[in-house]
Design a protein around this motif. Structure first.
Motif, mmCIF file in Angstrom:
data_model
loop_
_atom_site.group_PDB
_atom_site.id
_atom_site.type_symbol
_atom_site.label_atom_id
_atom_site.label_comp_id
_atom_site.label_asym_id
_atom_site.label_seq_id
_atom_site.Cartn_x
_atom_site.Cartn_y
_atom_site.Cartn_z
ATOM 1 N N ARG A 72 -19.202 -62.169 30.363
ATOM 2 C CA ARG A 72 -19.429 -61.893 31.782
ATOM 3 C C ARG A 72 -18.129 -61.531 32.506
ATOM 4 O O ARG A 72 -18.156 -60.800 33.496
ATOM 5 N N ALA A 73 -16.983 -62.023 32.003
ATOM 6 C CA ALA A 73 -15.702 -61.685 32.627
ATOM 7 C C ALA A 73 -15.385 -60.210 32.478
ATOM 8 O O ALA A 73 -14.590 -59.656 33.250
ATOM 9 N N GLN A 74 -15.991 -59.547 31.493
ATOM 10 C CA GLN A 74 -15.724 -58.129 31.246
ATOM 11 C C GLN A 74 -16.840 -57.227 31.750
ATOM 12 O O GLN A 74 -16.735 -56.002 31.670
ATOM 13 N N ALA A 75 -17.926 -57.818 32.236
ATOM 14 C CA ALA A 75 -19.053 -57.028 32.715
ATOM 15 C C ALA A 75 -18.793 -56.540 34.144
ATOM 16 O O ALA A 75 -18.154 -57.228 34.942
ATOM 17 N N VAL A 76 -19.280 -55.347 34.444
ATOM 18 C CA VAL A 76 -19.196 -54.816 35.807
ATOM 19 C C VAL A 76 -20.438 -55.292 36.551
ATOM 20 O O VAL A 76 -21.558 -54.905 36.213
ATOM 21 N N ILE A 77 -20.222 -56.134 37.559
ATOM 22 C CA ILE A 77 -21.327 -56.805 38.241
ATOM 23 C C ILE A 77 -21.386 -56.367 39.702
ATOM 24 O O ILE A 77 -20.360 -56.207 40.363
ATOM 25 N N VAL A 78 -22.598 -56.179 40.195
ATOM 26 C CA VAL A 78 -22.828 -55.750 41.574
ATOM 27 C C VAL A 78 -23.340 -56.936 42.394
ATOM 28 O O VAL A 78 -24.198 -57.693 41.936
ATOM 29 N N SER A 79 -22.805 -57.090 43.601
ATOM 30 C CA SER A 79 -23.307 -58.111 44.525
ATOM 31 C C SER A 79 -24.335 -57.487 45.457
ATOM 32 O O SER A 79 -24.097 -56.424 46.042
ATOM 33 N N MET A 90 -18.209 -48.080 43.415
ATOM 34 C CA MET A 90 -17.921 -48.855 42.214
ATOM 35 C C MET A 90 -18.739 -48.351 41.029
ATOM 36 O O MET A 90 -18.232 -48.194 39.919
ATOM 37 N N VAL A 91 -20.016 -48.066 41.268
ATOM 38 C CA VAL A 91 -20.890 -47.564 40.204
ATOM 39 C C VAL A 91 -20.409 -46.201 39.710
ATOM 40 O O VAL A 91 -20.382 -45.932 38.500
ATOM 41 N N ALA A 92 -19.993 -45.343 40.635
ATOM 42 C CA ALA A 92 -19.500 -44.014 40.251
ATOM 43 C C ALA A 92 -18.248 -44.122 39.396
ATOM 44 O O ALA A 92 -18.058 -43.368 38.442
ATOM 45 N N GLY A 93 -17.385 -45.080 39.724
ATOM 46 C CA GLY A 93 -16.149 -45.239 38.968
ATOM 47 C C GLY A 93 -16.331 -45.922 37.627
ATOM 48 O O GLY A 93 -15.556 -45.693 36.697
ATOM 49 N N ALA A 94 -17.367 -46.743 37.503
ATOM 50 C CA ALA A 94 -17.565 -47.509 36.272
ATOM 51 C C ALA A 94 -18.143 -46.674 35.146
ATOM 52 O O ALA A 94 -17.958 -46.989 33.971
ATOM 53 N N LEU A 113 -29.431 -53.122 38.503
ATOM 54 C CA LEU A 113 -29.363 -51.884 39.275
ATOM 55 C C LEU A 113 -29.176 -50.711 38.330
ATOM 56 O O LEU A 113 -28.276 -50.723 37.480
ATOM 57 N N LEU A 114 -30.037 -49.699 38.448
ATOM 58 C CA LEU A 114 -29.887 -48.459 37.692
ATOM 59 C C LEU A 114 -29.099 -47.466 38.540
ATOM 60 O O LEU A 114 -29.444 -47.241 39.710
ATOM 61 N N ALA A 115 -28.065 -46.905 37.953
ATOM 62 C CA ALA A 115 -27.219 -45.968 38.700
ATOM 63 C C ALA A 115 -28.036 -44.815 39.274
ATOM 64 O O ALA A 115 -27.775 -44.346 40.382
ATOM 65 N N LYS A 116 -29.053 -44.366 38.531
ATOM 66 C CA LYS A 116 -29.843 -43.215 38.999
ATOM 67 C C LYS A 116 -30.612 -43.531 40.277
ATOM 68 O O LYS A 116 -30.966 -42.615 41.032
ATOM 69 N N ASP A 117 -30.877 -44.817 40.540
ATOM 70 C CA ASP A 117 -31.598 -45.186 41.752
ATOM 71 C C ASP A 117 -30.736 -45.031 43.002
ATOM 72 O O ASP A 117 -31.256 -45.108 44.130
ATOM 73 N N LEU A 118 -29.424 -44.837 42.804
ATOM 74 C CA LEU A 118 -28.537 -44.621 43.938
ATOM 75 C C LEU A 118 -28.426 -43.144 44.317
ATOM 76 O O LEU A 118 -27.890 -42.803 45.365
ATOM 77 N N LEU A 119 -28.922 -42.265 43.441
ATOM 78 C CA LEU A 119 -28.775 -40.828 43.688
ATOM 79 C C LEU A 119 -29.380 -40.373 45.025
ATOM 80 O O LEU A 119 -28.760 -39.576 45.743
ATOM 81 N N PRO A 120 -30.591 -40.828 45.393
ATOM 82 C CA PRO A 120 -31.136 -40.400 46.694
ATOM 83 C C PRO A 120 -30.227 -40.771 47.859
ATOM 84 O O PRO A 120 -30.152 -40.032 48.853
ATOM 85 N N LEU A 121 -29.522 -41.903 47.748
ATOM 86 C CA LEU A 121 -28.619 -42.314 48.822
ATOM 87 C C LEU A 121 -27.404 -41.392 48.890
ATOM 88 O O LEU A 121 -26.867 -41.132 49.958
ATOM 89 N N CYS A 122 -26.977 -40.917 47.715
ATOM 90 C CA CYS A 122 -25.834 -40.001 47.683
ATOM 91 C C CYS A 122 -26.214 -38.637 48.254
ATOM 92 O O CYS A 122 -25.409 -37.974 48.911
#
Length: 293
Positions: A72-79, A90-94, A113-122
């Motif tokens: 978990r210390a190496q996982a990229v985690i979203v709050s 953060m998702v774009a950079g990861a 969280l699926l990165a593709k679900d953020l596309l409409p917001l972008c």
């Protein structure tokens, strides 16, 4: 009959004899089966790549999730409570496709969280009062002791690609993906962030580059306009080993000048792949920045 046997090509008869020899003794356990298969490979009856896949498939049943999980210390985690714009950056950079989502603390995972679900917001902008919780998918939890063959079956049946790993006390200890399992069978799976064998540096966007850890310091200095001592280090991976004092895991990062260096791929023996991100407000201007190096 003797004449018929004599007419068989000696090379053909040798191949048939070898094949018969391979299966003359029936294996009684995994060890004897592997020995049989390795003998077949040495006799050129089995391709080396095929043997590797078979060995990997047999090994999967003896490995547990704890053996391959990303700590978990190496996982990229979203709050879930973080500003949505910060999460998008953060998702774009990861450069990952799935992220555990937590609330309050890392042991309270509320979904994925699926990165593709953020596309409409972008594309359409972030609606007023939008909450990240609205697009979080349900998470799957598995114990550290779960066998990989069982986990792979569950991934297929449930059509999941990521699971949250928990210890005996229910605390989150890491994450595991279907790619992590498949790589135990077929070897490392390259994706769009990997670099062709004949290049060391690949431009990802204006701020980000994917870099092989084996990149010579002279090449790294020339491309990124840094001044690392070329006499002290052979590669950028060697610089990071000195910086960390250990072999870093995926997700660990450090800074070199204006760049944030993040480990994308490493094992227990060496660093393999890095992401180099230009930080700050300026975007590096370089004549060759748009070309692979």
């Amino acid at each position: 009959m003797a004449d018929d046997q004599a007419s068989i090509d000696p090379g053909r008869r040798s191949w048939i004899d070898k094949l018969a020899q391979v299966f003359s003794d029936e294996p009684t356990d995994t060890r004897s089966l592997l020995e049989l298969l390795r003998n077949a490979e040495q006799d050129n009856l089995l391709d080396a790549d095929a043997l590797g896949i078979i060995e990997g498939a047999l090994q999967v049943s003896s490995l547990a999730v704890r053996d391959i999980m990303i700590p978990r210390a190496q996982a990229v985690i979203v709050s879930v409570n973080a500003p949505v714009r910060d999460t998008i950056e953060m998702v774009a950079g990861a450069a990952h496709s799935r992220f555990p989502v937590i609330e309050e603390n890392v042991d309270n995972v509320i979904g994925v969280l699926l990165a593709k679900d953020l596309l409409p917001l972008c594309l359409n902008g972030i609606p007023e009062n939008f909450k990240l919780r609205k697009i979080v998918r349900p998470a799957t939890f598995v114990p550290e002791s779960r066998r990989l063959n069982t986990l792979l079956k569950e991934f297929r049946e449930r059509r999941n690609h990521m699971a949250i790993v928990v210890d005996d006390y229910g605390s989150v200890s890491g994450i595991v993906t279907i790619e992590d399992v498949l790589e135990q069978i077929v070897g490392e799976i390259q994706d769009e962030t990997d670099i062709e064998d004949d290049s060391h540096i690949k431009r990802f966007d204006e701020r980000n580059h994917i870099v092989k850890a084996a990149t010579p310091i002279a090449d790294f200095n020339e491309y990124f306009a840094t001044g690392i001592d070329e006499r002290a280090y052979n590669s950028i991976g060697g610089v990071l080993l000195q910086e960390f004092g250990h072999i870093p895991g995926r997700g660990e990062s450090t800074r070199i000048g204006p760049y944030l260096i993040t480990v994308l791929n490493a094992d227990n023996r060496q660093i393999k792949l890095l992401k180099v991100t230009l930080t700050g407000n300026g975007i590096r201007e370089q004549s060759g920045a748009s070309d692979d190096h």
